[in-house]
Write an enzyme that holds these catalytic residues in place. Sequence first.
Site, PDB file in Angstrom:
ATOM      1  N   GLY A   1      84.947  35.658 -26.625  1.00 36.72           N
ATOM      2  CA  GLY A   1      84.107  36.854 -26.637  1.00 36.72           C
ATOM      3  C   GLY A   1      84.916  38.091 -27.014  1.00 36.72           C
ATOM      4  N   SER A   2      84.520  39.220 -26.465  1.00 35.66           N
ATOM      5  CA  SER A   2      85.152  40.493 -26.849  1.00 35.66           C
ATOM      6  C   SER A   2      86.565  40.663 -26.315  1.00 35.66           C
ATOM      7  CB  SER A   2      84.277  41.662 -26.381  1.00 35.66           C
ATOM      8  OG  SER A   2      83.047  41.675 -27.086  1.00 35.66           O
TER       9      SER A   2
END
Length: 612
Positions: free
Chosen positions: A324-325
């Site tokens: 993810g981020s």
Amino acid sequence: MLSTQSQGKVIFEQRSLVSAGLMLLLLGLLLSRFVWLQVVHHEAYWDKAEDNRIALVPVPAARGVIFSREGEVLADNTPAYNLEITPAQTESIEQTLDVIDQIIEVSAKDKRRFRQLLKESRSLDSLPLKVRLSDEEVARISANRYRLPGVEIKARLYRSYPHASLLAHVVGYIGRISKTEKRQLEDRDDSLNYAGSTHVGKTGLERSYQHQLHGQTGFDRVEVTAGGRISRELERIAPSAGMNLHLSLSIGLQQVASEAFGDRRGALVAIEPSSGDVLAFVSRPDFDPNLFIDGIDPQSWNSLTKDPDLPLLNRALRGTYPPGSTYKPFVALAALQTGKRNPTQHYRDPGYFELGGHRFRDSRPEGHGSVDLKKSIVVSSDTYYYQLAHDMGPDLIADQVRNWGFGEPTGIDLEGEASGVLPTTKWKMKRFKQRWLPGESPSIGIGQGYNAFTILQLAVATAGLANQGQVMKPRLVRRIVDPSTAKDQIIAPEVLHDTAVNRAHLDLVISAMQDVNLMGTAQSVFARTAYTSAGKTGTSQVIGIKQNERYDAKRIAERHRDHSLYVAFAPLEAPKIALAVIVENGGFGAQAAAPIARKVFDHHLLNVQGRP
């Protein structure tokens, strides 16, 4: 012409001479054989005779003890009494079992195990029928000892794990040697050292450091009768206890981190950036390793293997997830290092990136307006990284982030580590026999798509950021100590990668990660801390969402909801701890993962259980 009487006399004399000659020949043969055996090969046959009279009985060594960073015992040996039978000293095994049944209760499972060991053993082996006898059982057998030739009560050391499930995925457990393991041991140069051994390490550090923990087997030189009974002990070569392991793990921090998950699934790895020391290593749910020592019962085994939460899976070591981020700081550094972006460039973020008629949506529908590299990390702009990944392509990104340890084993001293997936055009062709498509690049930039890394890799990379670009090899064992000599073998820190990252680029990214905790996506979690920190929240999809649909957790089955991730290190001025954490199906990074990190930081830096 000779008379009949004279002819008979001649024949008799001839026959007598032949008989005498034959007797002399046979006597000569016997004499020569006697000389051959008693003179020429005296020593060889003497040794064989001695072998029939003298036997070596192995004496297993005490297994090494495992200690935490603070010196607390994590794996130990506890004494217990076993009921054991030596087959060579009993006239009838079945009759002996019948007598024992009249004295104490022996389960069908114990008898099955005994009979299996009987098939694989030698006659002189002492085989356990029932282990860990109660005081009452010891008394009953002792009182009836005269009825049980070949049966003894023996004190044995048994492995125990005082903290039970807390360290199951790190320390691991031992179990009885399987047929396959027995064959493997027989092929080794030190197979003699495993004579008499019944258990070996199966998982975790117990397996990785099996050779050091095992110790040196001793031997009793005994005299045996023709029937195989031991008549007396002639000599003893004492065993040498196994080495003790001193870990980098903090038991207090492990406890806090594990409890912070509650009943949620996930993993956490915390590392000291400067040394690579693993401070906490959590995989939830877990299991009790004590169940496996004597052979786990079918009910417990079925409970573990059929549990949909997979408690036997070491999520920190073997579980692979899209980051993810939390991946964005590393992609940002890749862009700066390759000149694909500079700190002053601004891009418009309308809430999506469009490519070939497909819209890659941002988590914020209205977008973030004008975004530069620092702001892209602070507000976690997906649109910025869609565009960036499209501009760089998977191969250029992979060339840069590989230096942080992604997509390869970290080399931690645990067996079975997953490599993860760092996607490239070559990887896709090899894996799927298909070329890379332009539409597959944007998702790479936000830590989705084919990206799949372990939480350990993510923690190691984050520790590398904190250590100014020098990525240290993670280690669980800091020292190996010989208990008999107190000789101490220090496991020196080892550099895994030296990224040679531009200091200005690194400072910019770390400054952005600091603002994540001060004013960005983790602001609410890290408000009013007594220390400075840098972090990055992340959310990774478990299932795909159609282009015209919006993600609504309430309408999705719990196991299909997004994973919650967070990476961070602190204190900013001189980092003492870096970590990566995932809460499976926990939602946004700040929602589930970041609060766990806060509790871990508070305990490690402020010595408190939760927020001050």
